[in-house]
Design a protein around this motif. Structure first.
Motif, PDB file in Angstrom:
ATOM      1  N   GLN A 185     -27.812  71.390  19.412  1.00 21.59           N
ATOM      2  CA  GLN A 185     -27.414  70.269  19.847  1.00 21.59           C
ATOM      3  C   GLN A 185     -26.616  69.474  18.862  1.00 21.59           C
ATOM      4  O   GLN A 185     -26.733  69.894  17.765  1.00 21.59           O
ATOM      5  CB  GLN A 185     -28.851  69.336  20.582  1.00 21.59           C
ATOM      6  N   PHE A 186     -26.268  68.086  19.253  1.00 23.73           N
ATOM      7  CA  PHE A 186     -25.632  67.615  18.509  1.00 23.73           C
ATOM      8  C   PHE A 186     -26.411  66.111  17.844  1.00 23.73           C
ATOM      9  O   PHE A 186     -27.208  65.564  18.833  1.00 23.73           O
ATOM     10  CB  PHE A 186     -24.165  66.749  18.943  1.00 23.73           C
ATOM     11  N   ASN A 187     -25.845  65.508  16.901  1.00 24.15           N
ATOM     12  CA  ASN A 187     -26.381  64.234  16.427  1.00 24.15           C
ATOM     13  C   ASN A 187     -25.244  63.509  15.636  1.00 24.15           C
ATOM     14  O   ASN A 187     -25.148  63.520  14.482  1.00 24.15           O
ATOM     15  CB  ASN A 187     -27.868  64.444  15.631  1.00 24.15           C
ATOM     16  N   ASP A 188     -24.356  62.720  16.738  1.00 25.49           N
ATOM     17  CA  ASP A 188     -23.190  62.408  16.067  1.00 25.49           C
ATOM     18  C   ASP A 188     -23.202  60.852  16.188  1.00 25.49           C
ATOM     19  O   ASP A 188     -23.746  60.301  17.361  1.00 25.49           O
ATOM     20  CB  ASP A 188     -22.106  62.773  16.741  1.00 25.49           C
ATOM     21  N   LEU A 189     -22.657  59.912  15.325  1.00 29.54           N
ATOM     22  CA  LEU A 189     -22.929  58.658  15.398  1.00 29.54           C
ATOM     23  C   LEU A 189     -21.309  58.164  14.856  1.00 29.54           C
ATOM     24  O   LEU A 189     -20.493  58.450  13.955  1.00 29.54           O
ATOM     25  CB  LEU A 189     -23.717  58.036  14.224  1.00 29.54           C
ATOM     26  N   ASN A 190     -20.599  57.442  15.767  1.00 26.49           N
ATOM     27  CA  ASN A 190     -19.282  56.866  15.801  1.00 26.49           C
ATOM     28  C   ASN A 190     -19.297  55.228  15.846  1.00 26.49           C
ATOM     29  O   ASN A 190     -19.948  54.831  16.610  1.00 26.49           O
ATOM     30  CB  ASN A 190     -18.528  57.412  16.648  1.00 26.49           C
ATOM     31  N   TRP A 191     -18.593  54.645  14.885  1.00 24.74           N
ATOM     32  CA  TRP A 191     -18.640  53.345  15.042  1.00 24.74           C
ATOM     33  C   TRP A 191     -17.330  52.573  14.132  1.00 24.74           C
ATOM     34  O   TRP A 191     -16.682  53.384  13.570  1.00 24.74           O
ATOM     35  CB  TRP A 191     -20.022  52.397  14.401  1.00 24.74           C
ATOM     36  N   GLY A 192     -17.078  51.673  14.495  1.00 30.43           N
ATOM     37  CA  GLY A 192     -15.913  51.091  13.686  1.00 30.43           C
ATOM     38  C   GLY A 192     -15.444  49.440  14.325  1.00 30.43           C
ATOM     39  O   GLY A 192     -16.165  48.860  15.233  1.00 30.43           O
ATOM     40  N   PHE A 193     -14.524  48.780  13.545  1.00 28.65           N
ATOM     41  CA  PHE A 193     -14.177  47.583  14.048  1.00 28.65           C
ATOM     42  C   PHE A 193     -12.494  47.682  13.843  1.00 28.65           C
ATOM     43  O   PHE A 193     -11.927  48.189  13.222  1.00 28.65           O
ATOM     44  CB  PHE A 193     -14.600  46.490  12.794  1.00 28.65           C
ATOM     45  N   HIS A 194     -12.120  47.007  14.575  1.00 30.24           N
ATOM     46  CA  HIS A 194     -10.524  46.617  14.764  1.00 30.24           C
ATOM     47  C   HIS A 194     -10.186  45.263  14.924  1.00 30.24           C
ATOM     48  O   HIS A 194     -10.483  44.472  15.622  1.00 30.24           O
ATOM     49  CB  HIS A 194      -9.643  47.456  16.176  1.00 30.24           C
ATOM     50  N   LEU A 195      -9.241  44.817  14.199  1.00 31.55           N
ATOM     51  CA  LEU A 195      -8.624  43.295  14.165  1.00 31.55           C
ATOM     52  C   LEU A 195      -7.134  43.250  14.400  1.00 31.55           C
ATOM     53  O   LEU A 195      -6.526  44.124  13.392  1.00 31.55           O
ATOM     54  CB  LEU A 195      -9.012  42.733  12.744  1.00 31.55           C
ATOM     55  N   ALA A 196      -6.701  42.525  15.356  1.00 27.84           N
ATOM     56  CA  ALA A 196      -5.176  42.623  15.501  1.00 27.84           C
ATOM     57  C   ALA A 196      -4.933  41.188  15.786  1.00 27.84           C
ATOM     58  O   ALA A 196      -5.544  40.459  16.687  1.00 27.84           O
ATOM     59  CB  ALA A 196      -4.945  43.499  16.888  1.00 27.84           C
ATOM     60  N   MET A 197      -3.892  40.806  15.066  1.00 30.23           N
ATOM     61  CA  MET A 197      -2.986  39.403  15.314  1.00 30.23           C
ATOM     62  C   MET A 197      -1.633  39.513  15.606  1.00 30.23           C
ATOM     63  O   MET A 197      -1.011  40.372  15.118  1.00 30.23           O
ATOM     64  CB  MET A 197      -3.462  38.660  13.868  1.00 30.23           C
ATOM     65  N   ALA A 198      -1.393  38.622  16.665  1.00 35.60           N
ATOM     66  CA  ALA A 198       0.125  38.561  16.895  1.00 35.60           C
ATOM     67  C   ALA A 198       0.623  37.388  16.859  1.00 35.60           C
ATOM     68  O   ALA A 198       0.106  36.306  17.459  1.00 35.60           O
ATOM     69  CB  ALA A 198       0.283  39.157  18.316  1.00 35.60           C
ATOM     70  N   HIS A 199       1.836  36.829  16.382  1.00 40.97           N
ATOM     71  CA  HIS A 199       2.413  35.596  16.626  1.00 40.97           C
ATOM     72  C   HIS A 199       3.868  35.637  16.972  1.00 40.97           C
ATOM     73  O   HIS A 199       4.665  36.420  16.533  1.00 40.97           O
ATOM     74  CB  HIS A 199       2.293  34.717  14.967  1.00 40.97           C
ATOM     75  N   ARG A 200       4.115  34.953  17.979  1.00 35.50           N
ATOM     76  CA  ARG A 200       5.451  34.813  18.464  1.00 35.50           C
ATOM     77  C   ARG A 200       6.463  33.855  17.798  1.00 35.50           C
ATOM     78  O   ARG A 200       5.856  32.547  18.037  1.00 35.50           O
ATOM     79  CB  ARG A 200       5.497  34.657  20.042  1.00 35.50           C
ATOM     80  N   PHE A 201       7.389  34.054  17.187  1.00 42.74           N
ATOM     81  CA  PHE A 201       8.561  33.115  16.810  1.00 42.74           C
ATOM     82  C   PHE A 201       9.390  32.931  17.776  1.00 42.74           C
ATOM     83  O   PHE A 201       9.422  33.530  18.914  1.00 42.74           O
ATOM     84  CB  PHE A 201       9.059  33.518  15.465  1.00 42.74           C
ATOM     85  N   ARG A 202      10.529  32.250  17.618  1.00 39.68           N
ATOM     86  CA  ARG A 202      11.456  31.928  18.310  1.00 39.68           C
ATOM     87  C   ARG A 202      12.363  33.163  18.875  1.00 39.68           C
ATOM     88  O   ARG A 202      13.068  33.540  19.836  1.00 39.68           O
ATOM     89  CB  ARG A 202      12.550  30.792  18.198  1.00 39.68           C
ATOM     90  N   PHE A 203      12.476  33.811  17.556  1.00 40.14           N
ATOM     91  CA  PHE A 203      13.265  35.350  17.645  1.00 40.14           C
ATOM     92  C   PHE A 203      12.732  36.510  17.336  1.00 40.14           C
ATOM     93  O   PHE A 203      13.411  37.476  17.490  1.00 40.14           O
ATOM     94  CB  PHE A 203      14.163  34.919  16.083  1.00 40.14           C
ATOM     95  N   GLY A 204      11.470  36.410  17.218  1.00 43.21           N
ATOM     96  CA  GLY A 204      10.537  37.957  17.435  1.00 43.21           C
ATOM     97  C   GLY A 204       8.961  37.644  17.418  1.00 43.21           C
ATOM     98  O   GLY A 204       8.518  36.512  17.220  1.00 43.21           O
TER      99      GLY A 204
END
Length: 777
Positions: A335-354
């Motif tokens: 059998q298995f004994n596996d642990l996965n965990w994590g954090f993701h942070l994403a930020m987006a800012h819209r300017f007039r040109f991009g």
């Protein structure tokens, strides 16, 4: 006649779908959602998303207070309509399709996309992705995949990190061909992009319970809504239990029950109208029983007692007390004994040109897995593996606004990934006459990858667009303190080894929107996969030498079409790959030791094929889908060790000498044909209720897993038939479903392997019959 009926019925469907609203502008796409934000990289590769011609068009005259503007709003029968205007052969899969087709694990995705294989590595949690014949069997889980999996825009270069449950999924995109020109890492084979559902502004919750054969149960739940006017949340969880269908041939015990749980939390914050901040955290635990190995051919000393298994789901296992004590294992089943965990942070800012996008991610895995790979109660190939690894990712990109009317589009960015991992691989060969010992191979492996990319697009004419991309990736990795211990015999230390790759890749393409419903495209792309190491049961220094990076020059042409007001969708693509230094698992001969397994490079090989997909809505209540993939691969330049001839020469002379077989023109073993299709019919049984009835299938051709395609390492072709029946109100607030997978109870294999001198297979699931209840608040 068929097209005439289709045209008439679609006109009727379109007419029924129109409505009138006062002072409201509706989307030309499907019904709007209340999603708080959009996830970067949700669109396929190849360029920016393209709006429909009349989307967002405002009237030129001013409306008075007493005036009502009547706008027609249409809900199209097809989905992912924006992707139809992007020059790529992406296969998009909706959350509804995933539920209807009973997609429970990541490996099930291969049933829905052409020329895609997702297989477990020797039954472990590590997954190997192959797309259009390009992939890598990462035996030691320390090399970069040829096909990169992404979850919410974050690349997962460690194969064991993608084995968690699939739940609360919004969509999946399968992108074949070299990538890494607009985000992430470069690849030779493509990407599998999994996008989970985002927080919503309105309160919404749901729970689903699924019961099926072999005591399998799956529970899913979610809740989402707003904390403040500019802060939303989503919490989702899944619990999967049971489902084991393997049986111990000696004791009658079952094996293969799932015991997994996962939870994911999301926050979406809009500090102002031009800024989005998204935070995701997740945790999953897998304590499932390992799959069973069925004996296909036993060449060991125990063949008289355990020959070829006649029962398709038979297996066997045991663990010797000395080995259990060595590795600290206290269970009686693999059998298995596996642990996965994590954090993701994403930020987006819209300017007039991009738009500026910044993302950071930290993902970790702790893996402990015991497998009895010979399928017997004897210790000829018992394996216990531990892995402790973490991955840190940072990406910054800047691109034009996707709804810009400018002829010019651009996307530039920087991507960085750092991996730290340690592994211990234990083997018990106590009952194997040629070894007779227990062993351990251990190492640590730091890795760093840095990719810089620029993609430019320009509309020469209103309907003619050129695209060009260039990226540069540098990859540095090491095997640190690689050591193998043969307990009671000797200790072998192979020191530290390094590998470095620095290569440019790129793309040039053209997209021609011949009509508003027909797109034609062509492109040439170059992809690269870094080199790596063989680090499994290392016994001689030659095995630790790095393999070279592999590259592909890919040529593709394709077309996308929506006819009869989106009631008939026809997409097709053809491709040709010039493959250099393909990384495969082979053998090398060491004069002082003999033939040993090692990754080797195929100097040159070729892959070509075609793909096609169809979605039709002949009536308002009938949906038909069909996906077909055909591919061929051959080795153009490749000489591989002939193990039989090497062993025969040693038996005669006592000298280990290399003998080679010429594989020029030999088929590389990739599945030639893959198909899937479905028919879903809606029956209106009551004024406010309906029934959905589905019949669907999938087919995959035979697959050779090693050069030469010997039968014991060739997975035979198989055909699977499935069906479901769902009763629900028109509001879809709740539903009740009965379903069957593998309806014909076909016997088939997921993979085949050889452990020392026992040739084994892992059997695919038998027929499962189940029921599912779903309720939304």
């Amino acid at each position: 006649m068929v097209l005439r009926v289709l045209s008439r019925s679609c006109k009727l469907t379109t007419a029924l779908a129109f409505g009138t609203v006062g002072a409201t502008l509706g989307s030309a796409e499907a019904a709007p959602t209340h999603s708080a934000h959009s996830v970067k990289h949700a669109a396929p590769l190849g360029g920016a998303s393209v709006r429909h011609k009349n989307a967002g068009h405002a009237t030129s005259r001013t409306a008075t207070d007493a005036e009502t503007i009547k706008v027609s709003v249409r809900k199209l029968p097809t989905r992912f309509n924006t992707e139809q205007h992007v020059g790529s052969s992406t296969t998009m899969i909706s959350s509804e399709t995933l539920q209807q087709r009973a997609v429970i694990t990541t490996t099930d995705i291969q049933k829905l996309a052409p020329n895609l294989q997702i297989e477990s590595q020797y039954g472990s949690s590590a997954l190997n992705f192959h797309l259009r014949g390009v992939g890598f069997n990462d035996l030691t889980m320390n090399n970069t995949p040829s096909v990169m999996p992404y979850i919410d825009g974050v690349a997962y270069p460690i194969s064991s990190m993608t084995s968690g449950p699939l739940f609360d999924i919004d969509s999946i995109g399968v992108d074949p061909g070299p990538s890494g020109f607009t985000h992430g890492q470069t690849t030779t084979g493509g990407e599998v992009r999994i996008t989970t559902k985002a927080p919503e502004k309105q309160f919404h919750a749901g729970i689903a319970e699924d019961f099926a054969s072999y005591n399998r149960s799956k529970t899913d739940a979610f809740v989402t809504g707003s904390i403040t006017h500019n802060l939303q949340y989503r919490l989702a969880a899944e619990l999967l239990e049971g489902g084991g269908y393997y049986t111990n041939r000696d004791t009658g015990q079952s094996l293969g029950d799932q015991h997994t749980g996962a939870i994911r939390g999301k926050l979406a914050w809009q500090p102002d109208e031009d800024t989005d901040v998204d935070l995701t955290g997740y945790w999953s635990l897998n304590r499932s029983e390992a799959p069973g190995f069925r004996i296909n051919n036993n060449l060991s000393a125990f063949a008289g007692q355990y020959g070829r298994d006649l029962g398709y789901y038979q297996t066997g296992w045991d663990i010797k007390p000395a080995f259990a004590k060595l590795v600290g294992y206290h269970d009686t089943k693999p059998q298995f004994n596996d642990l996965n965990w994590g954090f993701h942070l994403a930020m987006a800012h819209r300017f007039r040109f991009g738009e500026l996008d910044v993302s950071s991610a930290y993902d970790a895995v702790q893996l402990h897995e015991y497998q009895d790979q010979d399928g017997m109660p004897y210790a000829t190939a018992d394996d216990y593996r531990t892995q402790v690894a973490n991955s840190f990712t940072q990406e910054v990109s800047f691109h034009n606004l996707k709804d810009s009317a400018s002829r010019f589009s651009w996307d530039a960015g920087l991507y960085y990934n750092r991996i730290m991992q340690k592994q211990n691989n234990y083997y018990d060969f106590s009952d194997y006459a040629l070894r007779g010992y227990m062993s351990e191979t251990r190492f640590s492996s730091p890795q760093e990858t840095f990719n810089q990319y620029v993609t430019l697009g320009y509309k020469v004419l209103k309907n003619l667009r050129f695209v060009g991309s260039i990226s540069h990736e540098s990859d540095s990795r090491q095997l640190v303190d690689l050591t193998t211990i043969h307990f009671g015999h000797n200790d072998l230390n192979f020191g530290t080894h390094g590998a470095l790759a620095n290569q440019f890749t790129g793309k040039v393409g053209i997209e021609y929107q011949a009509t508003p419903i027909s797109l034609f495209y062509a492109d040439i792309r170059k992809g690269m996969k870094p080199g790596g190491f063989t680090a499994n049961n290392t016994v001689v220094p030659q095995q630790a030498q790095p393999i070279k990076p592999e590259t592909i020059l890919a040529y593709e042409i394709g077309t996308k079409n929506d006819f009869f007001s989106h009631c008939l969708r026809l997409n097709a693509a053809a491709f040709y790959y010039d493959y250099r230094d393909q990384q495969v698992l082979g053998n090398i001969v060491v004069p002082s030791y003999g033939s040993v397994g090692s990754y080797v490079s195929v100097p040159r090989s070729t892959i070509w094929g075609v793909e096609g997909s169809m979605e039709a809505h002949p009536t308002r209540d009938l949906t038909l889908t069909q996906v077909v993939g055909y591919q061929r691969g051959v080795y153009d330049q490749f000489h591989s060790i002939n193990a039989a001839q090497v062993n025969a020469y040693y038996a005669k002379t006592g000298i280990w000498q290399a003998f080679y077989s010429n594989y020029h023109g030999v088929d590389s073993g990739i599945p030639k044909i893959s198909m899937n299709g479905s028919a879903v019919y809606t029956i209106h049984v009551l004024p406010h209720y309906h029934v959905l009835f589905d019949v669907d299938y999938s087919y995959r051709g035979a697959e050779g897993l090693i050069p030469g395609n010997p039968p014991y390492r060739t997975v035979p072709a198989y055909f699977l038939l499935n069906s479901f029946l769902t009763f629900e109100p028109n509001s879809r607030k709740w539903s009740a479903t009965v379903y069957a997978t593998n309806l014909a109870d076909r016997k088939y294999d997921l993979t085949r392997s050889q452990a020392t001198n026992v040739q084994t297979a892992i059997s695919g699931p038998p027929r499962f019959i189940g029921g599912r209840l779903n309720y939304n608040f």
